[in-house]
Write an enzyme that holds these catalytic residues in place. Structure first.
Site, short mmCIF file in Angstrom:
data_model
loop_
_atom_site.label_atom_id
_atom_site.label_comp_id
_atom_site.label_asym_id
_atom_site.label_seq_id
_atom_site.Cartn_x
_atom_site.Cartn_y
_atom_site.Cartn_z
CG ASP A 150 -2.01 0.87 1.00
OD1 ASP A 150 -2.30 1.39 0.08
OD2 ASP A 150 -2.73 1.02 2.16
CG ASP A 189 -4.13 1.08 5.92
OD1 ASP A 189 -4.70 0.89 4.74
OD2 ASP A 189 -3.55 2.35 6.12
CG ASP A 201 -5.60 -2.82 1.90
OD1 ASP A 201 -5.82 -2.50 0.92
OD2 ASP A 201 -5.46 -1.77 3.00
#
Length: 932
Positions: free
Chosen positions: A347, A652, A656
């Site tokens: 990410d 997070d 995800d």
């Protein structure tokens, strides 16, 4: 016919053939207000109860969990576990209850660990349920009512205020400066402006682009609004993610696959060798009972029953070491998997970046200024040409920063510990921080320049302004989109006096900042009654342009070096984010992800349109995937896995979670991560840093290297014992070891040394080696060769000592067997030192760098010597003391195994071809050999 909707008085019209089931599933971001038939008064209480009985509660259904007994049963299905269980049963049947007890403890210890890990791993959906707001405000019978969010039904009108959690998927019908933080759903780093007036032109609009929709689980960052519930519970976007998590199965880890293959190989080899030993003994004329006991003893001795314990200890030690580096492991198998990973899909926000908007440059008075410091740190400086500059009134720089600080609704509040806890929009927080760096205290400036009026930001206007009393006159401070601000200005601030504004110059500078991935704001000042009146009337004009501020969520300083280290280690780093292409591409270039030739940024709309084959090809050249939806992130992970990659994913947000669970290793953020992401992950990063992922990969490689070395030691030692027995039968010699002595050898030597190998210190050079090929087993081809060599050396040396002590004299047979047993003990004492590294010379490694091994080897040797003098063990194991010259001969012979291994390391250094889909070689676990 009329579609269902909420009437002005709360009445609902239905199609007769629909009964009481309203078609709310047809209402999406494409729906117009006419189709929604939204009334201000909401539903009646009667209609709400009716719909609740039809649709059920507004909850995300919990995933059905595997029953505990079924989970426990899973722990006894591995090939190596079945071999151990069979050995335990046979040991018990022939009266070797000590071995049966040890094997049983090993089996149930590992079953308990596996049970606990698997039982905890399936709690992601329960965490999802906690994201639903317990209470929310709805319109019922024309009145505002606070209700439990579980009671929401399609058609309810929900009121939204700043800070509230959105309880269902809503079609917005009224907004006032509404900004929604939907990062946990889409991964965007900034709150998203929402507006009821926007309508879609296509039903395929991604979730992140639906500006008239507010989604369950997201948060109102600022502003207020109202929306009609169009989806509840499992029908929401959050519910869709929950379904994805249920559908995703954790892939089998490389270690699990390797251990399964290894277990089957060991089982077949042991059965064949035990059978051959039994048959040869009978042909030699040995008694059937003696040969059966010998065959069973060989089988039990050859089974590496210590391997499951060593594996658990190795992974646990690595897990503890990783925890000291802020990576906390939830599933032990993930430790080794990290060491095999070939791709890290990370990410952006909070992992590669600091997760704080930061002003990095200011353009004022025609001059560009750089700003140092990041996040909430007020200790940075304003630089021009690399040198600090004062920020004095009435310079353009001063007015630019003052406008950002006073035309601002954020606050930098501190908690009891003194830490800053900012409140408000991240953009406005960044403006306060840069003002403090320039020495402008917001509270002091606000006291000196009292607020008279404020015009809050509206997305339709694109600007916000405040009116202050400065030196007896009213002055406007305004901020907004650069192109809007330039159009309001007739002049520009300059040192000395105002100058005519040059719109092209300002717009070119704003474009340059935007191309660098910065979010750009323009600042202006208005003096005099006409400027103030125009602002309050909503049509600012006659203002003076002050400057531009460019801000971004900057990359963490250590990330570029870490990305480069990953590339050197043969690991590809991909950025998979919900942010915009320009922002993602800019950060990727700064950290080195996009410096590869031909690398590109792939946008989410293009990604969705790709077939699986086209996606696989795009992943070969793409390095950055922006505006990615949860389903697309999952597709990326699955496509990489199909291509033969071992994939680690960081994340997070709720969005995800499916990818975290589907990846070989999912790493969730410990600080900013949601409970859903943490429960779906294998590893939690306490500091949210990408560098911690790289450190965890290094730890995983160390764990596998130690496990491989311990396995090699166990199996090669067992091979020496087996070949010594087979050699004696083929040479028509008496058996050099009794069954009880074989079992003793297994206990006294393997019980300590193999565990000590599990705690071998990490070697940083391992991170510079390429990942291991997925197809490579727990023992590489090079180690299998070495296993044969060491087995033959041990067997030949043992038989040479045995024959030398026996000399054909039946009276010396007992002493010869003790000598053969002790020779094998010494062989393994020397051999374990060579097993500390697959490639490095034992002479180049300090014996005190692994003190547990150093003292463990000494303890095992003393234990054996003590047994030779202890009467009970003398009787039980047929032991006796040996002469000094015998000890010298045995020690000299035992050193030959070190010579053999060192020669093999020199003659067979690491090398091999790269495997498909990986930057890997067959060497892969240790650095290049370091020979004396």
């Amino acid at each position: 016919m009329k579609a269902d909707g909420v009437g002005r008085g709360g009445t609902v019209e239905r199609e007769p053939d629909q009964g009481l089931r309203p078609p709310w599933h047809r209402l999406t971001a494409d729906s117009t207000l006419e189709e929604l038939r939204v009334g201000e008064d909401g539903l009646t209480l009667t209609e709400a109860r009716t719909r609740r009985s039809l649709h059920g509660p507004n909850v995300i259904g919990a995933e059905e969990r595997i029953r505990p007994f079924r989970i426990l049963g899973h722990q006894f299905t591995g090939a190596l576990v079945l071999v151990l269980a069979a050995a335990g049963v046979v040991s018990l049947a022939i009266g070797h209850w000590e071995d049966a007890i040890v094997i049983s403890i090993v089996l149930f210890l590992n079953a308990a660990i596996g049970f606990a890990q698997e039982y905890r791993a399936e709690r992601a959906i329960a965490a999802l349920k906690g994201l639903v707001t317990p209470r929310c405000v709805v319109m019922r019978d024309g009145r505002r009512q606070e209700v439990d969010s579980r009671e929401l039904v399609p058609g309810d009108v929900v009121a939204l205020d700043s800070g509230s959690r959105i309880p269902a998927d809503l079609r917005l019908v009224r907004t006032t400066a509404l900004n929604v933080d939907q990062s946990l759903l889409t991964g965007e780093s900034m709150p998203v402006k929402k507006t009821a007036s926007w309508t879609a032109t296509s039903s395929e609009i991604p979730v992140a682009e639906r500006r008239n929709m507010a989604f369950m689980g997201t948060t109102v960052a600022s502003g207020r609004g109202r929306g009609v519930v169009v989806s509840i519970g499992g029908q929401t976007e959050l519910g869709a993610i929950a379904r994805d998590i249920r559908a995703v199965e954790r892939p089998q880890t490389p270690l699990q696959r390797r251990m399964e293959r290894f277990g089957r190989m060991v089982a077949v080899a042991i059965v064949v060798l035990a059978g051959v030993t039994f048959a040869l003994g009978l042909l030699r004329g040995e008694s059937m009972s003696q040969m059966f006991l010998t065959a069973v003893a060989i089988a039990v001795s050859a089974v590496p029953e210590g391997l499951p314990v060593v594996m658990t200890i190795t992974l646990a030690v690595a897990s503890r070491r990783m925890a000291r580096r802020n990576a906390f492991v939830r599933r032990l198998a993930a430790v080794e998997t990290l060491g095999s990973c070939t791709v890290i899909a990370t990410d952006k926000t909070g992992t590669l970046t600091e997760n704080r908007m930061t002003v990095t440059c200011v353009w004022a008075g025609g001059e560009r200024f750089e700003v140092t410091g990041g996040g909430l740190d007020p200790d940075g400086e304003i630089l021009s040409g690399g040198l600090p500059v004062p920020v004095d009134a009435p310079s353009p720089l001063h007015w630019t920063l003052l406008a950002g600080a006073l035309c601002n609704e954020a606050d930098l509040a501190g908690d009891e510990s003194g830490d800053v806890r900012p409140q408000g929009d991240p953009t406005e927080v960044a403006l306060l921080i840069v003002a403090e760096k320039a020495g402008l205290d917001r509270a002091r400036e606000a006291s000196s320049y009292p607020l008279v009026e404020a015009v809050p930001f509206e997305s339709q206007r694109g600007w916000a302004a405040t009116v202050h009393r400065i030196d007896g006159e009213q002055v406007v401070l305004l901020k907004g989109a650069p192109e809007r601000v330039v159009g309001m200005c007739d002049a520009a601030l300059a040192v000395g006096e105002d100058v005519p504004i040059e719109p092209e110059t300002v717009e070119a500078e704003a474009a340059r900042m935007g191309a660098a991935g910065l979010r750009v704001l323009g600042m202006a000042v208005g003096r005099g009654g006409s400027a103030v009146a125009s602002v309050l009337a909503g049509e600012p004009q006659g203002l003076v342009f002050a400057g531009l501020t460019g801000m971004m969520d900057p990359p963490r300083p250590e990330v570029p070096e870490t990305v480069a280290a990953c590339r050197d280690a043969g690991i590809r780093v991909l950025m998979v984010t919900g942010d915009h292409e320009s922002t993602a591409g800019s950060i990727a270039r700064q950290v080195g992800i996009l410096d590869a030739e031909g690398a590109e940024v792939v946008a989410g709309d293009r990604l969705t349109a790709l077939s699986n084959d086209e996606l696989t090809r795009a992943l070969e050249t793409g390095r950055v995937f922006a505006r990615v939806a949860p389903a697309d992130k999952l597709r990326i992970v699955e496509s990489l896995a199909r291509s033969g990659h071992i994939v680690a994913v960081t994340g997070d947000g709720v969005n995800d979670a499916p990818a975290l669970k589907a990846a070989h290793v999912g790493a969730a953020m410990g600080r900013s991560g949601t409970d859903v992401a943490k429960e779906a992950s294998d590893i939690v990063l306490a500091d949210d840093r990408f560098a911690t992922v790289a450190a965890a990969v290094e730890g995983g490689r160390t764990a596998f290297a130690n496990l491989r070395n311990a396995t090699f030691f166990l199996v090669s030692s067992g091979a020496g014992e087996l070949l010594a027995i087979l050699g004696s039968l083929l040479l028509r010699l008496p058996l050099p070891l009794l069954p009880a002595q074989l079992l003793w050898l297994n206990v006294v030597t393997n019980g300590v040394e193999d565990v000590a190998l599990a705690v071998e210190p990490r070697d940083p050079a391992r991170f510079r080696a390429p990942p291991r090929p997925v197809t490579e087993g727990i023992l590489s081809r090079r180690l299998i060769e070495r296993l044969v060599v060491t087995g033959l050396v041990m067997a030949a040396g043992t038989l040479w000592v045995f024959v030398g002590e026996w000399g054909g004299d039946p009276a010396q047979l007992g002493t010869a067997r003790v000598a053969a047993l002790t020779t094998l003990v010494l062989f393994q004492v020397f051999h374990v030192g060579s097993c500390r590294s697959e490639t490095r010379s034992a002479f180049g490694m300090s014996p005190f760098s692994n003190r547990f091994l150093f003292f463990g080897v000494g303890a095992s040797l003393l234990l054996h010597v003590g047994a030779m003098y202890f009467p009970p063990t003398q009787v039980l194991l047929k032991l006796e003391p040996l002469r000094v010259e015998t000890w010298l001969r045995m020690a000299a012979v035992a050193t030959t195994v070190v010579i053999a291994v060192e020669l093999h390391k020199r003659l067979r250094p690491p090398g091999g071809r790269r495997g498909r889909g990986q930057a890997a070689t067959s060497a892969a676990t240790d650095p290049e050999p370091v020979m004396p």
